[in-house]
Scaffold this motif. Structure first.
Motif, PDB file in Angstrom:
ATOM      1  N   LYS A 150      53.110  29.132  38.317  1.00  0.00           N
ATOM      2  CA  LYS A 150      52.150  29.031  39.404  1.00  0.00           C
ATOM      3  C   LYS A 150      52.179  30.273  40.271  1.00  0.00           C
ATOM      4  CE  LYS A 150      50.598  25.942  43.067  1.00  0.00           C
ATOM      5  NZ  LYS A 150      50.842  24.682  43.796  1.00  0.00           N
ATOM      6  N   MET A 151      50.981  30.689  40.691  1.00  0.00           N
ATOM      7  CA  MET A 151      50.927  31.874  41.555  1.00  0.00           C
ATOM      8  C   MET A 151      49.711  31.797  42.467  1.00  0.00           C
ATOM      9  SD  MET A 151      49.889  34.350  38.410  1.00  0.00           S
ATOM     10  CE  MET A 151      48.290  34.370  37.648  1.00  0.00           C
ATOM     11  N   GLU A 152      49.773  32.544  43.554  1.00  0.00           N
ATOM     12  CA  GLU A 152      48.585  32.698  44.371  1.00  0.00           C
ATOM     13  C   GLU A 152      47.605  33.548  43.604  1.00  0.00           C
ATOM     14  OE1 GLU A 152      48.257  33.315  48.296  1.00  0.00           O
ATOM     15  OE2 GLU A 152      49.863  31.958  48.915  1.00  0.00           O
ATOM     16  N   PHE A 153      46.326  33.235  43.745  1.00  0.00           N
ATOM     17  CA  PHE A 153      45.327  33.925  42.941  1.00  0.00           C
ATOM     18  C   PHE A 153      44.065  34.141  43.761  1.00  0.00           C
ATOM     19  CE2 PHE A 153      42.405  34.494  39.375  1.00  0.00           C
ATOM     20  CZ  PHE A 153      43.168  35.309  38.560  1.00  0.00           C
ATOM     21  N   PRO A 154      44.065  35.200  44.545  1.00  0.00           N
ATOM     22  CA  PRO A 154      42.958  35.410  45.484  1.00  0.00           C
ATOM     23  C   PRO A 154      41.696  35.990  44.848  1.00  0.00           C
ATOM     24  CG  PRO A 154      44.530  37.181  45.700  1.00  0.00           C
ATOM     25  CD  PRO A 154      45.104  36.220  44.687  1.00  0.00           C
ATOM     26  N   LEU A 155      41.728  36.267  43.535  1.00  0.00           N
ATOM     27  CA  LEU A 155      40.569  36.900  42.905  1.00  0.00           C
ATOM     28  C   LEU A 155      39.373  35.964  42.862  1.00  0.00           C
ATOM     29  CD1 LEU A 155      42.073  38.705  39.779  1.00  0.00           C
ATOM     30  CD2 LEU A 155      41.937  39.474  42.145  1.00  0.00           C
ATOM     31  N   ARG A 156      38.213  36.508  43.152  1.00  0.00           N
ATOM     32  CA  ARG A 156      36.951  35.812  42.911  1.00  0.00           C
ATOM     33  C   ARG A 156      36.599  36.043  41.446  1.00  0.00           C
ATOM     34  NH1 ARG A 156      35.811  32.954  47.627  1.00  0.00           N
ATOM     35  NH2 ARG A 156      37.659  33.678  48.714  1.00  0.00           N
ATOM     36  N   GLN A 157      35.736  35.210  40.917  1.00  0.00           N
ATOM     37  CA  GLN A 157      35.364  35.401  39.515  1.00  0.00           C
ATOM     38  C   GLN A 157      34.672  36.740  39.300  1.00  0.00           C
ATOM     39  OE1 GLN A 157      33.339  31.915  38.078  1.00  0.00           O
ATOM     40  NE2 GLN A 157      35.172  30.659  38.278  1.00  0.00           N
ATOM     41  N   HIS A 158      34.014  37.260  40.314  1.00  0.00           N
ATOM     42  CA  HIS A 158      33.366  38.560  40.110  1.00  0.00           C
ATOM     43  C   HIS A 158      34.409  39.670  39.990  1.00  0.00           C
ATOM     44  CE1 HIS A 158      33.571  39.164  44.563  1.00  0.00           C
ATOM     45  NE2 HIS A 158      33.784  40.391  44.180  1.00  0.00           N
ATOM     46  N   HIS A 159      35.600  39.471  40.604  1.00  0.00           N
ATOM     47  CA  HIS A 159      36.675  40.449  40.385  1.00  0.00           C
ATOM     48  C   HIS A 159      37.118  40.434  38.931  1.00  0.00           C
ATOM     49  CE1 HIS A 159      37.520  39.909  44.878  1.00  0.00           C
ATOM     50  NE2 HIS A 159      37.228  41.181  44.729  1.00  0.00           N
ATOM     51  N   ILE A 160      37.270  39.226  38.394  1.00  0.00           N
ATOM     52  CA  ILE A 160      37.673  39.104  36.993  1.00  0.00           C
ATOM     53  C   ILE A 160      36.622  39.741  36.099  1.00  0.00           C
ATOM     54  CG2 ILE A 160      38.241  37.465  35.163  1.00  0.00           C
ATOM     55  CD1 ILE A 160      39.235  35.552  37.247  1.00  0.00           C
ATOM     56  N   ALA A 161      35.350  39.482  36.439  1.00  0.00           N
ATOM     57  CA  ALA A 161      34.266  40.067  35.652  1.00  0.00           C
ATOM     58  C   ALA A 161      34.328  41.595  35.700  1.00  0.00           C
ATOM     59  CB  ALA A 161      32.922  39.572  36.176  1.00  0.00           C
ATOM     60  N   ASP A 162      34.513  42.148  36.893  1.00  0.00           N
ATOM     61  CA  ASP A 162      34.543  43.602  37.039  1.00  0.00           C
ATOM     62  C   ASP A 162      35.742  44.213  36.314  1.00  0.00           C
ATOM     63  OD1 ASP A 162      32.263  43.498  38.514  1.00  0.00           O
ATOM     64  OD2 ASP A 162      33.240  43.736  40.462  1.00  0.00           O
ATOM     65  N   ALA A 163      36.818  43.463  36.209  1.00  0.00           N
ATOM     66  CA  ALA A 163      38.011  44.001  35.553  1.00  0.00           C
ATOM     67  C   ALA A 163      37.932  43.893  34.037  1.00  0.00           C
ATOM     68  CB  ALA A 163      39.255  43.269  36.059  1.00  0.00           C
ATOM     69  N   THR A 164      37.197  42.911  33.533  1.00  0.00           N
ATOM     70  CA  THR A 164      37.172  42.659  32.094  1.00  0.00           C
ATOM     71  C   THR A 164      35.899  43.166  31.425  1.00  0.00           C
ATOM     72  OG1 THR A 164      36.276  40.469  32.556  1.00  0.00           O
ATOM     73  CG2 THR A 164      38.647  40.614  32.199  1.00  0.00           C
TER      74      THR A 164
END
Lengths: 258, 258
Positions: free
Chosen positions: A202-216
């Motif tokens: 378990k971890m804190e996960f402050p990313l929005r889905q658009h961050h994930i999109a921009d990274a991938t």
DNA sequence: CGGCGACTTGAAACGTGTCAATTAGCGTGG
DNA sequence: CCACGCTAATTGACACGTTTCAAGTCGCCG
């Protein structure tokens, strides 16, 4: 262009830094008090001496812009940030996520020019150090040189991995790998918690889905679909800005299906 | 694992190195005689002193394998090579093409372990230098330190650009950018020729389409289709291992359509 | 209450991959 | 000299993964 105040806090906009300990019940290394624990300590005593100033920026604000010139080298103390490149049509690519203890970029040690935008994801606290003095210390202390080269190699390996992921992997793999990478880096910092027999992570996960999109290199819409699928198949659980990898073994398999 | 002969040539398999001058009628810098002109000269006199050995490998053979350990740092003197990462299903991603004068990877200056396979595309001649001595010289000569940091920044900027290309650009853009990048790097080495009013740019181009595919994250079949389209629309001409950019301005536009 | 941002979901369009058949070039050996 | 096998490249038909577009939900804040 940048603050010149030494040993001074500027731009304080909030009393509390983002801290993983609140949710994960883990005591993270305190990058605030102990800047020397950052990636590039020439020697622990020396580094403090070169500190220039401490800054706090709110979530979504920029730490530095592309082509900015600074004679200071920034190190993240608290919070998450992203190094981003923006294309003229507005699409964005995140080169890396910056976590507490990270040097923003090793190139900034050698050159005042920032090659990409650095954007705060949560509220971010960072410290800056004088490049000129850091450089001198680097040459004087061979052991600090090794610390630097380690940071450098790490940055390079990470970038190369991202190249392979973007060039040769599917959306599911990219997203799973991103999450696993972050989990690993957070674990190194004591910012994860485990529980259960097949220990869930378990971890804190402050990313929005658009961050994930921009990274991938994907679209936010597709990220949403993939994450939903992950949730549906019991791989992860996401809620309230926190992420749990429920089945790490199976998740690692979806991250590397070749 | 590697040759220990000092100032000696080993494995010579052919009398002539690949040379751009034969086709392009340009006199390239002579990396053979003048190793000091390579990216990382501590000082021109010093570098020669640290030379360990010279090697020649035939096209398609490997310069070093992933996870190889070397106490020598290789620099390309002649020919083209590629830094490649291979996945377990056999798919490959090229991280960078190595041209004469290139240090194979700056990380090799600090660490004996190679993070990727290095494969000769043409016949390649390279020289190696002792890491330990190079490192000492680096600390003694601050000006060599600047040369090194320039090489590092360059490598980093290139890697970041590739990340953006793979994450956010179409097949046409990726291929056009790859060709333009190579043209630019070859031009710096005096290995291109120009002709005509809208000066066409001509260069030797030993890459197979599968190299382009591996570098751009595409399939060879699709690379073929895109290149055919480029040819049909008069952007480039490819024949006999040589490539001409017929309309550089328009080609740059297709390389950056956003 | 209304508006806004983050996320979800479905349908259709599009770009690239896969598969297969074909051609061209090149070195080898009979 | 030709036959052979090999690799590189081309081309078309089709499949698949991801994007685009659109509509709708939910929570949050003014």
């Amino acid at each position: 262009m940048n603050a010149r105040v030494r040993h001074a806090t500027v731009e304080s906009t909030s009393p509390h830094a983002y801290s993983a300990s609140t949710v994960c019940h883990v005591r993270p290394i305190d990058w605030e008090e102990n800047a020397s624990a950052a990636q590039l300590p020439p020697t622990y005593a020396d580094l403090i001496e070169f500190e220039q100033s401490t800054h706090t920026v709110a979530a979504r604000r920029t730490v530095c812009r592309e082509n900015d010139l600074h004679d200071a080298v920034p190190v993240i103390c608290a919070g998450w940030a992203a190094a981003v490149i923006t294309l003229s049509d507005g699409s964005r690519q995140i080169l890396s996520f910056l976590l507490p203890g990270d040097l923003v970029s090793t190139t900034l040690l050698f050159e005042p020019r920032s090659h990409c935008l650095v954007e705060a994801i949560t509220e971010v606290r960072y410290r800056t150090f004088r490049r000129s003095e850091l450089k001198g210390a680097l040459l004087r202390h061979p052991e600090s040189f090794d610390a630097l080269s380690k940071a450098w190699i790490d940055e390079k390996v990470r970038a190369d991995q991202l190249i392979v992921d973007l060039g040769r992997r599917t959306a599911d793999e990219r997203i799973a790998r991103l999450i696993l990478n972050l989990a690993e880096r957070l674990a190194q910092r004591g910012m994860t918690a485990t529980s259960g027999e097949t220990p869930a992570i378990k971890m804190e996960f402050p990313l929005r889905q658009h961050h994930i999109a921009d990274a991938t290199g994907l679209t936010p819409v597709h990220v949403s679909k993939v994450l939903s699928e992950f949730r549906r198949s019991g791989l992860v659980e996401i809620s309230d800005r926190s992420l749990t990898i429920l089945d790490p073994a199976r998740f690692r398999r979806t991250a590397d299906m070749r």
